[in-house]
Design a protein around this motif. Sequence first.
Motif, mmCIF file in Angstrom:
data_model
loop_
_atom_site.group_PDB
_atom_site.id
_atom_site.type_symbol
_atom_site.label_atom_id
_atom_site.label_comp_id
_atom_site.label_asym_id
_atom_site.label_seq_id
_atom_site.Cartn_x
_atom_site.Cartn_y
_atom_site.Cartn_z
ATOM 1 N N UNK A 182 0.845 -1.195 0.000
ATOM 2 C CA UNK A 182 0.000 0.000 0.000
ATOM 3 C C UNK A 182 0.885 1.252 0.000
ATOM 4 N N UNK A 183 1.963 1.234 0.755
ATOM 5 C CA UNK A 183 2.888 2.368 0.795
ATOM 6 C C UNK A 183 3.538 2.591 -0.559
ATOM 7 N N UNK A 184 3.974 1.473 -1.195
ATOM 8 C CA UNK A 184 4.570 1.587 -2.532
ATOM 9 C C UNK A 184 3.560 2.130 -3.536
ATOM 10 N N UNK A 185 2.339 1.639 -3.433
ATOM 11 C CA UNK A 185 1.279 2.121 -4.331
ATOM 12 C C UNK A 185 1.012 3.602 -4.126
ATOM 13 N N UNK A 186 0.979 4.023 -2.871
ATOM 14 C CA UNK A 186 0.745 5.438 -2.570
ATOM 15 C C UNK A 186 1.900 6.290 -3.089
ATOM 16 N N UNK A 187 3.111 5.772 -2.912
ATOM 17 C CA UNK A 187 4.287 6.500 -3.397
ATOM 18 C C UNK A 187 4.245 6.637 -4.918
ATOM 19 N N UNK A 188 3.927 5.550 -5.615
ATOM 20 C CA UNK A 188 3.849 5.577 -7.078
ATOM 21 C C UNK A 188 2.746 6.534 -7.528
ATOM 22 N N UNK A 189 1.609 6.479 -6.834
ATOM 23 C CA UNK A 189 0.490 7.356 -7.185
ATOM 24 C C UNK A 189 0.887 8.826 -6.977
ATOM 25 N N UNK A 190 1.582 9.100 -5.874
ATOM 26 C CA UNK A 190 2.021 10.472 -5.596
ATOM 27 C C UNK A 190 3.000 10.943 -6.662
ATOM 28 N N UNK A 191 3.907 10.062 -7.074
ATOM 29 C CA UNK A 191 4.848 10.439 -8.143
ATOM 30 C C UNK A 191 4.104 10.715 -9.439
ATOM 31 N N UNK A 192 3.183 9.840 -9.771
ATOM 32 C CA UNK A 192 2.415 10.000 -11.007
ATOM 33 C C UNK A 192 1.598 11.290 -10.959
#
Length: 140
Positions: free
Chosen positions: A27-37
């Motif tokens: 979930x943290x990785x997904x949130x990080x990727x979403x924030x980058x995107x």
Amino acid sequence: MASKPPEFDPQQMSEHMKQSAQQIWQAGLGAFAKAQQEGSKVFESLVKEGSKLQETTLQAQAKVAEAAAKASAMATDMGQRASSQFDRLEGIFEERVAKALHQLGLPDAQDMAQLQNRVSALEAELKALKDSMGHTGPKG
């Protein structure tokens, strides 16, 4: 019948904790990727807005420069017109003064120049006459 509490199974609890930790990590990785995107989208959007604002500013600066040039040209034109009008008024004033002097029988600038030339010519003739007679003036 009373149900009995589930038995404590350390292996099962450890597996459950691993799965929970794995899900939290994902979930943290997904949130990080979403924030980058989303961050890059926001950045791109800000760049576009900045470009539009810069273009608008440049257009406004060009319009201000154009307006300043027009105002300067108008001021120059008005200055020339005022100067021309002043020259014209000066000419009219001079003509009216000359006309008034003429009506009063006073000589104008041309009459005075002619008179000055005649006096100079008479002085020259008088001097020539005196020189030719060998001027023997009174001795005193």
